[in-house]
Design an enzyme around this catalytic site. Structure first.
Site, PDB file in Angstrom:
ATOM      1  N   ASN A 140     -39.766  11.943   9.256  1.00 21.43           N
ATOM      2  CA  ASN A 140     -41.179  12.339   9.176  1.00 21.43           C
ATOM      3  C   ASN A 140     -41.861  11.313   8.294  1.00 21.43           C
ATOM      4  OD1 ASN A 140     -40.548  14.584  10.637  1.00 21.43           O
ATOM      5  ND2 ASN A 140     -41.031  16.079   9.037  1.00 21.43           N
ATOM      6  N   HIS A 174     -38.090  25.532   9.003  1.00 30.04           N
ATOM      7  CA  HIS A 174     -39.211  24.661   8.620  1.00 30.04           C
ATOM      8  C   HIS A 174     -40.097  25.443   7.642  1.00 30.04           C
ATOM      9  CE1 HIS A 174     -42.136  21.322  10.166  1.00 30.04           C
ATOM     10  NE2 HIS A 174     -42.709  21.877   9.116  1.00 30.04           N
ATOM     11  N   ARG A 178     -41.327  19.389  19.958  1.00 25.00           N
ATOM     12  CA  ARG A 178     -40.560  19.864  18.806  1.00 25.00           C
ATOM     13  C   ARG A 178     -41.249  21.089  18.216  1.00 25.00           C
ATOM     14  NH1 ARG A 178     -41.034  17.794  12.975  1.00 25.00           N
ATOM     15  NH2 ARG A 178     -39.651  19.322  12.019  1.00 25.00           N
ATOM     16  N   GLN A 234     -46.883  29.893  10.026  1.00 24.01           N
ATOM     17  CA  GLN A 234     -47.668  30.387  11.110  1.00 24.01           C
ATOM     18  C   GLN A 234     -48.570  29.233  11.302  1.00 24.01           C
ATOM     19  OE1 GLN A 234     -46.171  32.456  12.325  1.00 24.01           O
ATOM     20  NE2 GLN A 234     -45.657  34.224  11.144  1.00 24.01           N
ATOM     21  N   PHE A 290     -54.754  17.890  12.130  1.00 23.54           N
ATOM     22  CA  PHE A 290     -53.867  16.832  12.609  1.00 23.54           C
ATOM     23  C   PHE A 290     -53.743  16.807  14.138  1.00 23.54           C
ATOM     24  CE2 PHE A 290     -52.241  16.823   8.255  1.00 23.54           C
ATOM     25  CZ  PHE A 290     -51.844  15.508   8.078  1.00 23.54           C
ATOM     26  N   TYR A 336     -45.480   9.743   6.760  1.00 23.90           N
ATOM     27  CA  TYR A 336     -46.934   9.764   6.529  1.00 23.90           C
ATOM     28  C   TYR A 336     -47.359   8.846   5.376  1.00 23.90           C
ATOM     29  CZ  TYR A 336     -46.792  14.185   9.144  1.00 23.90           C
ATOM     30  OH  TYR A 336     -46.601  15.135  10.107  1.00 23.90           O
ATOM     31  N   GLU A 379     -42.088  13.250  13.086  1.00 24.03           N
ATOM     32  CA  GLU A 379     -43.497  13.529  12.758  1.00 24.03           C
ATOM     33  C   GLU A 379     -44.176  12.247  12.309  1.00 24.03           C
ATOM     34  OE1 GLU A 379     -44.464  16.624   9.897  1.00 24.03           O
ATOM     35  OE2 GLU A 379     -42.857  17.893  10.669  1.00 24.03           O
ATOM     36  N   ASN A 431     -36.108  21.160   8.004  1.00 22.62           N
ATOM     37  CA  ASN A 431     -37.192  20.193   7.881  1.00 22.62           C
ATOM     38  C   ASN A 431     -37.398  19.787   6.425  1.00 22.62           C
ATOM     39  OD1 ASN A 431     -39.633  18.880   9.206  1.00 22.62           O
ATOM     40  ND2 ASN A 431     -40.643  20.028   7.562  1.00 22.62           N
ATOM     41  N   GLU A 432     -37.297  18.510   6.152  1.00 21.44           N
ATOM     42  CA  GLU A 432     -37.693  17.906   4.875  1.00 21.44           C
ATOM     43  C   GLU A 432     -37.217  18.623   3.614  1.00 21.44           C
ATOM     44  OE1 GLU A 432     -41.982  17.850   5.128  1.00 21.44           O
ATOM     45  OE2 GLU A 432     -41.975  16.029   6.308  1.00 21.44           O
ATOM     46  N   TRP A 434     -47.478  14.408  15.175  1.00 23.75           N
ATOM     47  CA  TRP A 434     -47.891  15.615  14.468  1.00 23.75           C
ATOM     48  C   TRP A 434     -49.401  15.639  14.492  1.00 23.75           C
ATOM     49  CZ3 TRP A 434     -45.294  19.790  12.784  1.00 23.75           C
ATOM     50  CH2 TRP A 434     -46.080  20.773  12.148  1.00 23.75           C
ATOM     51  N   GLU A 442     -52.437  24.198   7.951  1.00 22.44           N
ATOM     52  CA  GLU A 442     -51.784  23.101   7.240  1.00 22.44           C
ATOM     53  C   GLU A 442     -51.426  23.553   5.807  1.00 22.44           C
ATOM     54  OE1 GLU A 442     -50.297  20.422   8.058  1.00 22.44           O
ATOM     55  OE2 GLU A 442     -50.058  19.716   6.004  1.00 22.44           O
ATOM     56  N   TRP A 443     -50.503  24.504   5.735  1.00 26.58           N
ATOM     57  CA  TRP A 443     -49.973  24.998   4.467  1.00 26.58           C
ATOM     58  C   TRP A 443     -51.096  25.300   3.462  1.00 26.58           C
ATOM     59  CZ3 TRP A 443     -45.542  26.366   6.299  1.00 26.58           C
ATOM     60  CH2 TRP A 443     -44.887  25.579   7.233  1.00 26.58           C
TER      61      TRP A 443
HETATM   62  C1  FCB Z   1     -45.082  17.534   7.041  1.00 25.53           C
HETATM   63  C2  FCB Z   1     -44.689  18.928   7.490  1.00 25.53           C
HETATM   64  C3  FCB Z   1     -45.577  19.461   8.603  1.00 25.53           C
HETATM   65  C4  FCB Z   1     -47.030  19.131   8.348  1.00 25.53           C
HETATM   66  C5  FCB Z   1     -47.194  17.663   8.105  1.00 25.53           C
HETATM   67  C6  FCB Z   1     -48.627  17.215   7.926  1.00 25.53           C
HETATM   68  O1  FCB Z   1     -44.556  17.287   5.774  1.00 25.53           O
HETATM   69  O2  FCB Z   1     -43.368  18.916   7.944  1.00 25.53           O
HETATM   70  O3  FCB Z   1     -45.362  20.836   8.725  1.00 25.53           O
HETATM   71  O4  FCB Z   1     -47.491  19.856   7.276  1.00 25.53           O
HETATM   72  O5  FCB Z   1     -46.452  17.309   6.950  1.00 25.53           O
END
Ligand code: FCB
Length: 534
Positions: free
Chosen positions: A338, A152, A107, A49, A477, A340, A412, A197-198, A461, A468-469
């Site tokens: 993705n 995801h 996306r 969510q 972000f 980061y 991302e 996703n990932e 992103w 954020e989880w």
């Molecule tokens: C990625 C996730 C995304 C978000 C970003 C910051 O790993 O796919 O949902 O949490 O990090």
């Protein structure tokens, strides 16, 4: 009044100064024309969510994240995604803000529990299907290409309770069923599908560290009530990859020809540099890349896990049958990147390392963001994410070489500022650092494209601040700020910058000019409002 004007001017001057300072460094000012005309520029979000909210509206059942986030202590400030950004009800407004950026792609992901509340054990939710239909239609009406991620992180809790979701091969048929429902209902309009996703990062978070549901782990990685950090990540990724391959087979057999879309997967792709200028650390970089990037992607291109993983994990690493290899091999039309993280890697075969890194599941590699106390790049709001634009260029080059330059999308890339006590909204809105970040990463990506990398899109992103989880709403972000009381979306300076970048094919800020000229250029740019109001 006077005070406001002065403050405003000061603010502009401050912004301009810091903006100009950063551009006076060796990063170029990136320009739209450095990318192909047909390049996709977008923003990204995900269902759970992270943005949708409406956690029990209509037919939706509890997802694993609904259950997990309701357990006190699991999420910072005990935040939940129950309401999140209420995108489920405000999607029309969100499409307007997406459109206002001038992007040509967006996306998003499907909430599994919203369209199949009980997985294969129940009905397809027509209200869920209707929601995504409206979203897709409205995007297309605005000329925005929808990129859909089928899964995801969030799945119906029912699948966790019944058989332990990704640890059980039954999940493969569940996922294929979800994909089938998506292809049948949305496939006439969706040209870009990402299955999952990932898988690599997800399994680290859920089954090595135990930070994401189902919160499995074992010592020395963490103190969970269930799990095995050495084995379960391998099993869960194995099931994810087979789920992907079976869904792609279905798409290719029954849908691709008439629907004409492409299917890929999205990988978390970290870049590494040797901590020391030594052979052992250079080898550690090779292993780290194989364990991170290769883990999820090699099987889908070549039909098996990387050699480095086979070598160190031995019989712990699940095997694919010949029939499975057959459907895995060549099962992606594109790679979603993705990105980061760029970190230093150091060897743990010959040297002592932090606990856990000296195990096969981590490839006998320790990764760190610091060398002799000096961070690899400027810190951000995530302790593992530093600003290292060259990392994106390098990881794209690595993927280009490893997978014969197949089509790639940066699905991302984004920045969250370090979390401050008593944060002021105005500081979050004047996000000069985020502008610098995207400028620098896009400049790095432009270099990779110039050198022949077949990258076809870039997604910021995220569209807006969201859940954020495990960090809840504390980490931001977004290009848009979301007022947590009113849920109003307010454009940050970076939203204006992105629009400006996308709509002006020649930059108004010339990176070669000297600092003074640059300051003046930026001040006048801001004052004359050429960074248009959104
Ligand atoms: C990625 C996730 C995304 C978000 C970003 C910051 O790993 O796919 O949902 O949490 O990090």
């Amino acid at each position: 009044m006077r005070v406001t004007i002065i403050t405003k001017l000061n603010l502009f001057y401050f912004l301009a100064l810091s903006f100009a300072r950063s551009f006076s460094g060796n990063e170029d000012v990136v320009k739209r024309y450095q990318f192909p005309d047909k390049f996709f520029f977008g923003t990204a979000t995900s269902a759970y969510q992270q943005v949708e909210g409406a956690y029990l509206d209509d037919d939706k059942s509890y997802s694993n994240w609904d259950v997990f986030s309701h357990i006190p202590g699991n999420i910072k400030n005990n935040d939940t995604g129950d309401i999140a950004n209420d995108h489920y009800h405000r999607f029309s407004e969100d499409i307007e803000i997406i459109h206002s950026l001038g992007v040509n792609a967006y996306r998003f992901s499907i909430s599994w529990a919203r369209i199949l509340p009980k997985g294969k054990f129940g009905e397809v939710s027509q209200s869920g299907i209707m929601f995504y239909n409206k979203l897709i239609d409205s995007l297309i009406l605005r000329g925005i290409e929808p990129f859909v991620t089928i899964h995801h992180n969030d799945l119906p809790q029912e699948l966790e309770d019944r058989y332990g979701s990704w640890l059980c091969p039954n999940i493969q048929e569940e996922f294929v069923y979800l994909a089938k429902i998506c292809f049948e209902n949305f496939g006439d309009r969706i040209k870009y599908w990402a299955t999952i996703n990932e898988p690599n990062l997800f399994s680290q978070m859920a089954y090595v560290r135990g930070w994401y549901p189902p919160a499995h782990c074992s010592q020395p990685f963490g103190n969970c009530s269930a799990g095995n950090s050495d084995k379960e990540p391998l099993i869960s990724v194995h099931n994810m990859l087979l789920s992907h391959a079976k869904a792609v087979k279905l798409y290719r057999d029954e849908f691709q020809q008439k629907q004409g879309g492409f299917v890929g997967i999205i990988s978390s792709t970290d870049m590494y540099e040797p901590l020391r200028d030594e052979e052992a650390d250079r080898q550690a970089v090779i292993r780290a890349l194989a364990y991170n990037v290769g883990w999820a992607l090699d099987p889908l291109v070549y039909g098996d896990y990387p050699l480095e993983m086979r070598q160190y994990l031995g019989s712990e690493l699940p095997k694919f049958s010949p029939a499975e290899i057959n459907i895995l091999k060549g099962s992606i039309d594109f790679i979603g990147i993705n990105h980061y993280v760029t970190a230093y890697a150091t060897d743990c075969i010959h040297s002592a390392c932090a606990s856990g890194c000296d195990r096969p599941i981590q490839g006998y590699v320790e990764t760190t963001g610091e060398r002799d106390g000096v961070p690899i790049g400027e810190p951000t709001g995530n302790p593992k994410f530093f600003i290292v634009p060259r990392g994106l260029e390098k990881v794209v080059d690595y993927i280009k070489d490893r997978y014969s330059n197949m089509p790639m999308f940066v699905t991302e890339n984004g920045y969250s500022p370090p979390v401050q006590e008593n944060e002021q909204v105005k500081d979050l809105l004047n996000d000069v650092k985020r502008i610098e970040y995207h400028n620098a990463y896009l400049a790095a990506l432009a270099r990779a494209v110039k050198n022949g990398a077949n990258v076809q899109g870039y997604f910021v992103w995220s569209l807006m601040d969201n859940f954020e989880w495990t960090d809840g709403y504390s980490v931001t972000f977004g290009l848009f700020y979301v007022d947590r009381q009113t849920l109003d979306r307010i454009p940050k300076l970076s939203a204006r910058w992105y629009k400006n970048f996308l709509t002006n094919n020649t930059s108004q800020i010339d990176g070669d000019e000297d600092l003074n000229t640059n300051q003046n250029a930026i001040v006048s740019l801001l004052e004359s409002n050429r960074l248009e109001e959104i």
